[in-house]
Every structure is written in C-alpha cells, then in structure tokens.
Design a protein around this motif. Structure first.
Motif, PDB file in Angstrom:
ATOM      1  N   PHE A   1       1.110  -1.261   0.379  1.00 29.09           N
ATOM      2  CA  PHE A   1       0.013  -0.001  -0.229  1.00 29.09           C
ATOM      3  C   PHE A   1       0.945   1.226  -0.167  1.00 29.09           C
ATOM      4  O   PHE A   1       2.234   1.968   0.577  1.00 29.09           O
ATOM      5  CB  PHE A   1      -0.463  -0.424   1.181  1.00 29.09           C
ATOM      6  CG  PHE A   1      -1.843  -0.891   1.137  1.00 29.09           C
ATOM      7  CD1 PHE A   1      -3.665  -0.382   0.352  1.00 29.09           C
ATOM      8  CD2 PHE A   1      -2.215  -2.113   1.809  1.00 29.09           C
ATOM      9  CE1 PHE A   1      -4.067  -1.517   0.396  1.00 29.09           C
ATOM     10  CE2 PHE A   1      -3.002  -3.476   1.397  1.00 29.09           C
ATOM     11  CZ  PHE A   1      -4.062  -3.055   1.471  1.00 29.09           C
ATOM     12  N   LEU A   2       0.716   2.117  -0.664  1.00 27.63           N
ATOM     13  CA  LEU A   2       1.047   3.927  -1.035  1.00 27.63           C
ATOM     14  C   LEU A   2       0.044   4.545  -0.437  1.00 27.63           C
ATOM     15  O   LEU A   2      -0.932   4.164  -0.780  1.00 27.63           O
ATOM     16  CB  LEU A   2       1.780   3.389  -2.025  1.00 27.63           C
ATOM     17  CG  LEU A   2       3.258   2.632  -2.623  1.00 27.63           C
ATOM     18  CD1 LEU A   2       3.294   2.824  -3.993  1.00 27.63           C
ATOM     19  CD2 LEU A   2       4.151   3.368  -1.504  1.00 27.63           C
ATOM     20  N   LEU A   3       0.458   5.965   0.138  1.00 27.70           N
ATOM     21  CA  LEU A   3      -0.313   6.618  -0.229  1.00 27.70           C
ATOM     22  C   LEU A   3      -0.093   8.116  -1.649  1.00 27.70           C
ATOM     23  O   LEU A   3       1.108   7.312  -2.549  1.00 27.70           O
ATOM     24  CB  LEU A   3      -0.187   8.137   0.935  1.00 27.70           C
ATOM     25  CG  LEU A   3      -0.618   7.119   2.534  1.00 27.70           C
ATOM     26  CD1 LEU A   3       0.497   8.139   3.655  1.00 27.70           C
ATOM     27  CD2 LEU A   3      -2.076   7.014   2.495  1.00 27.70           C
ATOM     28  N   PRO A   4      -0.947   8.686  -1.925  1.00 25.19           N
ATOM     29  CA  PRO A   4      -0.797   9.942  -3.290  1.00 25.19           C
ATOM     30  C   PRO A   4       0.646   9.560  -2.799  1.00 25.19           C
ATOM     31  O   PRO A   4       0.941  10.449  -1.722  1.00 25.19           O
ATOM     32  CB  PRO A   4      -1.936  10.354  -3.387  1.00 25.19           C
ATOM     33  CG  PRO A   4      -3.426   9.624  -2.392  1.00 25.19           C
ATOM     34  CD  PRO A   4      -2.470   9.056  -0.978  1.00 25.19           C
ATOM     35  N   GLY A   5       1.330   9.861  -4.190  1.00 25.69           N
ATOM     36  CA  GLY A   5       2.627  11.106  -3.715  1.00 25.69           C
ATOM     37  C   GLY A   5       3.315  10.003  -5.274  1.00 25.69           C
ATOM     38  O   GLY A   5       3.117  10.004  -5.733  1.00 25.69           O
ATOM     39  N   SER A   6       4.549  10.471  -5.311  1.00 29.07           N
ATOM     40  CA  SER A   6       5.746  10.343  -6.386  1.00 29.07           C
ATOM     41  C   SER A   6       6.468   9.594  -5.154  1.00 29.07           C
ATOM     42  O   SER A   6       7.247   9.952  -4.606  1.00 29.07           O
ATOM     43  CB  SER A   6       6.060  11.727  -6.337  1.00 29.07           C
ATOM     44  OG  SER A   6       5.225  12.443  -7.612  1.00 29.07           O
ATOM     45  N   TYR A   7       6.892   8.110  -6.218  1.00 28.98           N
ATOM     46  CA  TYR A   7       7.859   6.973  -5.451  1.00 28.98           C
ATOM     47  C   TYR A   7       9.116   6.955  -6.784  1.00 28.98           C
ATOM     48  O   TYR A   7       8.351   6.847  -8.035  1.00 28.98           O
ATOM     49  CB  TYR A   7       6.981   6.453  -4.917  1.00 28.98           C
ATOM     50  CG  TYR A   7       6.037   6.398  -4.120  1.00 28.98           C
ATOM     51  CD1 TYR A   7       6.390   6.278  -2.667  1.00 28.98           C
ATOM     52  CD2 TYR A   7       4.957   6.707  -4.383  1.00 28.98           C
ATOM     53  CE1 TYR A   7       5.541   6.314  -1.443  1.00 28.98           C
ATOM     54  CE2 TYR A   7       4.263   7.590  -3.271  1.00 28.98           C
ATOM     55  CZ  TYR A   7       4.440   7.060  -1.884  1.00 28.98           C
ATOM     56  OH  TYR A   7       3.679   7.754  -1.588  1.00 28.98           O
ATOM     57  N   GLU A   8      10.017   6.651  -6.300  1.00 28.77           N
ATOM     58  CA  GLU A   8      11.043   5.931  -6.794  1.00 28.77           C
ATOM     59  C   GLU A   8      11.515   4.614  -5.978  1.00 28.77           C
ATOM     60  O   GLU A   8      12.629   4.514  -5.385  1.00 28.77           O
ATOM     61  CB  GLU A   8      12.138   6.479  -7.459  1.00 28.77           C
ATOM     62  CG  GLU A   8      12.841   6.306  -8.401  1.00 28.77           C
ATOM     63  CD  GLU A   8      14.284   7.511  -8.757  1.00 28.77           C
ATOM     64  OE1 GLU A   8      14.862   7.482  -8.709  1.00 28.77           O
ATOM     65  OE2 GLU A   8      13.800   8.589  -9.504  1.00 28.77           O
ATOM     66  N   ILE A   9      10.991   3.133  -6.936  1.00 30.65           N
ATOM     67  CA  ILE A   9      11.111   1.584  -6.556  1.00 30.65           C
ATOM     68  C   ILE A   9      12.029   1.429  -6.638  1.00 30.65           C
ATOM     69  O   ILE A   9      12.194   1.033  -8.459  1.00 30.65           O
ATOM     70  CB  ILE A   9       9.622   1.078  -6.074  1.00 30.65           C
ATOM     71  CG1 ILE A   9       9.026   2.475  -5.643  1.00 30.65           C
ATOM     72  CG2 ILE A   9      10.177  -0.189  -5.286  1.00 30.65           C
ATOM     73  CD1 ILE A   9       6.998   2.127  -5.531  1.00 30.65           C
ATOM     74  N   LYS A  10      13.420   1.079  -6.116  1.00 28.90           N
ATOM     75  CA  LYS A  10      13.894  -0.419  -7.063  1.00 28.90           C
ATOM     76  C   LYS A  10      12.905  -1.362  -7.207  1.00 28.90           C
ATOM     77  O   LYS A  10      12.695  -2.308  -6.167  1.00 28.90           O
ATOM     78  CB  LYS A  10      15.299  -0.906  -6.035  1.00 28.90           C
ATOM     79  CG  LYS A  10      16.023  -1.338  -6.657  1.00 28.90           C
ATOM     80  CD  LYS A  10      17.311  -1.796  -5.450  1.00 28.90           C
ATOM     81  CE  LYS A  10      18.155  -2.861  -6.152  1.00 28.90           C
ATOM     82  NZ  LYS A  10      19.702  -2.614  -4.908  1.00 28.90           N
ATOM     83  N   ILE A  11      12.928  -2.287  -8.229  1.00 27.83           N
ATOM     84  CA  ILE A  11      12.217  -3.600  -8.506  1.00 27.83           C
ATOM     85  C   ILE A  11      12.395  -4.490  -8.996  1.00 27.83           C
ATOM     86  O   ILE A  11      11.007  -5.669  -8.501  1.00 27.83           O
ATOM     87  CB  ILE A  11      10.785  -2.057  -9.386  1.00 27.83           C
ATOM     88  CG1 ILE A  11       9.387  -2.904  -9.235  1.00 27.83           C
ATOM     89  CG2 ILE A  11      10.962  -2.472 -10.191  1.00 27.83           C
ATOM     90  CD1 ILE A  11       8.082  -2.385  -8.976  1.00 27.83           C
ATOM     91  N   TRP A  12      13.350  -4.241  -9.705  1.00 24.78           N
ATOM     92  CA  TRP A  12      13.710  -5.972  -9.876  1.00 24.78           C
ATOM     93  C   TRP A  12      14.735  -6.091 -10.147  1.00 24.78           C
ATOM     94  O   TRP A  12      15.611  -5.340 -10.798  1.00 24.78           O
ATOM     95  CB  TRP A  12      12.656  -6.276 -11.094  1.00 24.78           C
ATOM     96  CG  TRP A  12      13.013  -7.384 -12.169  1.00 24.78           C
ATOM     97  CD1 TRP A  12      12.714  -8.784 -11.386  1.00 24.78           C
ATOM     98  CD2 TRP A  12      12.603  -8.024 -13.345  1.00 24.78           C
ATOM     99  NE1 TRP A  12      12.974  -9.865 -11.601  1.00 24.78           N
ATOM    100  CE2 TRP A  12      12.764  -9.548 -13.524  1.00 24.78           C
ATOM    101  CE3 TRP A  12      12.444  -7.394 -14.648  1.00 24.78           C
ATOM    102  CZ2 TRP A  12      13.094 -10.684 -14.167  1.00 24.78           C
ATOM    103  CZ3 TRP A  12      12.103  -8.193 -15.836  1.00 24.78           C
ATOM    104  CH2 TRP A  12      12.519  -9.650 -15.453  1.00 24.78           C
ATOM    105  N   ASP A  13      14.973  -7.605  -9.956  1.00 25.15           N
ATOM    106  CA  ASP A  13      16.843  -7.449 -10.028  1.00 25.15           C
ATOM    107  C   ASP A  13      17.254  -8.398 -10.861  1.00 25.15           C
ATOM    108  O   ASP A  13      17.860  -9.448 -11.261  1.00 25.15           O
ATOM    109  CB  ASP A  13      17.536  -7.943  -8.771  1.00 25.15           C
ATOM    110  CG  ASP A  13      16.633  -9.743  -8.156  1.00 25.15           C
ATOM    111  OD1 ASP A  13      15.517  -9.947  -8.836  1.00 25.15           O
ATOM    112  OD2 ASP A  13      16.629 -10.250  -7.371  1.00 25.15           O
ATOM    113  N   GLY A  14      15.838  -8.975 -11.906  1.00 26.17           N
ATOM    114  CA  GLY A  14      15.766 -10.480 -13.374  1.00 26.17           C
ATOM    115  C   GLY A  14      15.664 -11.035 -12.979  1.00 26.17           C
ATOM    116  O   GLY A  14      17.247 -11.946 -13.550  1.00 26.17           O
TER     117      GLY A  14
END
Lengths: 277, 144
Positions: free
Chosen positions: B95-108
């Motif tokens: 869950f996230l609140l409204p806003g801007s995020y930069e998420i490290k998401i995948w390592d392959g």
C-alpha cells in the motif's frame, strides 16, 4: 531440379533466427498457436519445418504484431516466402524481428521438407542476432543458432504433427537454450478446421486449441478462435481472428489476443498479408 | 474494377481496426498519474552498472476522500511478465499513499530466484484505491 541444391545451400548459408514460441502470424495467432499439424502456409513454418512439404505454389508472406495498452513500443514481425521444388520437396525462408524497450533481435528460419506418401519430413536451421546498449555501458550483443526437425502424417481427415524446435542449439553468450517439443492433431473437413497441440519447453508446458470456420464458399471469409493454457503456473491467452482470401491469391488475416493476466482487455493484434504466386 | 473494390472493403475495415488499436493505450490513468521504468535495457550482471530496474510512479490523490486519509491508501501491485504473458514474479505488492515514488523494483530474477534470460519483458502495474483502479503495462528489456 538443377536449382534445388544451390537454393538449399543458400538457405542453409544465410540461416539465422530467434526462437520464441510467440505466434506472430495473423492466422497462427488466431488459432492460439495450435498449428504444428496444419499445412500449406509460410506463416506456420517456424512451428514445424515439415509444413513446408505441403506448400503447393510459391508464396510470400509478411506479418506484424502490434500491441497497445502502453506496449506500443514493442514491435514483432516476420516475413518470408516458400517455394515448392517439385519432386525434391519444398523449402522456405522466414525472417523475424523483435524490437522494443531498447532491445533488438532478429534472424531467419530456413525449413526444407519432403513428402514420402502420407508422411512428411522436415528439417530447418534457425539462428539469430540480438543487440542492446544499456546507458553508460558497452553494447551487449550475441548470436545463437538451432536445428529444428519435424514430421507430419495424414490419416483421412486427420493430420498429426510433431516437431522439435532447437533440437540442437548453441549461443555465443553461453546461454542454455531448451528444446521445444510440440505435438498436435488437426482435422480439416468441410467448413471447419480444428487443432489441439501440446508443447513442452523445459518447465513450460502448455496446451493450445485452435478452431476455424469457413463462413462463405471458396475459402473467402473465415473466423477463428484459439487459446493457449499452461499446465501449471499462469499466463495463457484467448485469441479471436478473421481471415479473408481475396481474388483467389491474396490473403489477409487479423487476430486479437486477450491474455488472462491483462484484465480481460485485448492487448495485441496480429495482421498478416500473403500472396500466392 | 467494381469486384476489386468490393473485395477490398474487408481489407480497409481491418486497417481501420488496426489504426484504432494503435491510437489507444496511454500511461496516464485515473489512479496512476505517471509511471516509468528505468533503465531499459538494464543489465543485472553484478558489475555495479544498471544492475536493477527502478519504477518511478506518481499516484493521484482521491477526488472524494480527504487527502492522505487512511481510506486514500492505494494498493500497488507490480508483476513481471514475458511476451507470452506468463507471470515470472511479483516484484511489489503493498500500500502507498498518493505521491511520487522511485522504487527499486526488479533484479532480473524469477519467483524461484533463477536469473531470467535476456529479452523484452512487461511490467504489469496495477493501482487500486477504494473507488478507482488503473492497470497499465510498461515494456522493459534485460541483457546479461
């Protein structure tokens, strides 16, 4: 006959292709990729080299696979031709490409096949080149090749197909390329065509269904539907398509794909145009 | 000539369908204001350059609920799929609140920790609030 050997030599010499079990052709996608026991179309050759044996006239073919819902940047296509050599058999060349998100891949598949009574045998070489350049790094690129073998057998209205894609393979990057084993049974009688295939590539095992109905006479307008469903895990899709044979020598096929994981929305289309010379 | 024109009508209809399809699709949605995955291609080979994929995403606040209220939480789930629409792994589910995020998401890697082969993949990004839902797909590529 005197051109057969030079043509075969050229087909083998320039053979490269990428091997993905993605139905690109409008008709093969409309049938859910269940085409290993089909006949007579250049667009089916990547699935079973023995299909080349049933090419009755020279034909050329081009297909484009587009996507939407944010995936417009991915482009997949193939183009090819098929030639009957007479008693020596038939052959073809299919060029395929994949481009998107900074990655490019392409190549050629070169099947040749011959009929021996109700049995057809085919063999093909596929290879491919790929290239991508991550930001701030050098270019990554490589090549691969594989050997395809296939067979078909006719028994009344039924046709059986069996192929091994990448039966032998190698990659310049040292990747492991698992062979794909495809087996299918089809029926072509009256105004209906259907096929059921199973496919196994490593842990990936799927079943595919395809059904086609001829609406108007003389091969004019066909509607079709297909499905790919995994034996385990998730994925798969349903497809619908139509095909139209115009003036007896040009065909156009269109299919839309509805992946189960895409929330019921169509997310890609395939359109193919073929000319019988 | 008339026969050729009549025969061409289905072809023209098909082309119109294709053009309509090409015109559809957008990254802008009701819940997701903007989303982008980078770098693409990325190269998870442990050399310290482009080893991970990041998701930059902006989530819109609700138009009904008070901003940042508990009910305004947005459930974000991100899956990685291949071009045959098989889900290889789930890379974000929370869950996230409204806003801007930069998420490290995948390592392959896939869900069993195996390195996936090079190629083009699809990030399936779904954002769901109490009243709205957005689903979008982002193409990414991976090389080794």
């Amino acid at each position: 006959m005197r051109w057969t050997l030079p043509i075969l030599f050229l087909l083998l010499l320039f053979s490269h292709a990428f091997g993905q079990e993605i139905p690109i052709g409008g008709r093969s996608a409309g049938l859910g990729g269940a085409v290993v026991a089909q006949k007579g179309e250049v667009g089916f050759l990547p699935w079973n080299p023995a299909i080349a044996s049933s090419l009755r006239s020279p034909s050329i073919y081009i297909s484009y696979a587009g996507m939407f819902r944010g995936l417009e940047g991915i482009s997949v296509g193939e183009a090819g031709f098929g030639i009957p050599f007479g008693p020596a058999g038939s052959g073809g060349v299919v060029l395929s490409w994949l481009s998107g998100a900074g990655y490019e891949e392409g190549g050629l598949i070169t099947p040749i096949a011959r009929e021996f009574g109700p049995i057809s045998l085919g063999i093909g070489i596929r290879g491919g080149f790929w290239s991508a350049k991550p930001e701030g790094e050098g270019r990554f690129s490589g090549s691969r090749w594989g050997l395809d073998i296939g067979t078909q057998a006719k028994l009344g209205p039924l046709r059986f197909g069996l192929s091994v894609i990448n039966a032998r393979s190698t990659s310049s990057a040292g990747e492991t390329i698992s062979p794909s084993i495809l087996a299918g049974i089809s029926s072509m009688s009256g105004s209906t065509v259907w096929e059921v295939d199973i496919s196994s590539t490593g842990d990936d095992k799927v079943i595919r269904f395809g059904y086609e109905y001829l609406i108007s006479g003389e091969g004019d307008l066909r509607v079709r539907a297909g499905m790919e469903y995994p034996f385990k895990g998730n994925g798969g899709y349903v497809s619908i398509g139509i095909g139209y044979l115009s003036l007896g020598w040009q065909t156009i096929d269109l299919a839309f794909l509805y992946p189960f994981e895409a929330g019921g929305e169509a997310i890609g289309y395939r359109v193919s145009v073929g000319l019988r010379l | 000539m008339r026969r050729i024109m009549r025969k061409s009508i289905p072809i023209l209809l098909l082309l119109l369908i294709i053009l309509q399809g090409l015109a559809s699709g957008s990254y802008e949605g009701k819940v997701i204001e903007r989303a982008r995955a980078f770098p693409s291609p990325f190269s998870p080979n442990g050399d310290g350059k482009n080893d991970s994929l990041f998701l930059s995403i902006s989530l819109r606040p609700s138009t009904v609920l008070p901003i940042y209220s508990e009910g305004d939480r947005i459930k974000l789930s991100v899956l990685v799929m291949d071009l045959r629409w098989r889900v290889l792994t789930s890379v974000f589910d929370g869950f996230l609140l409204p806003g801007s995020y930069e998420i490290k998401i995948w390592d392959g890697k896939d869900r069993e920790g195996r390195a996936v082969p090079r190629g083009v993949y699809i990030l399936r990004v779904e954002a769901r609030s109490s009243e709205r839902r957005d689903l979008l797909h982002i193409p990414v590529s991976l090389v080794r």
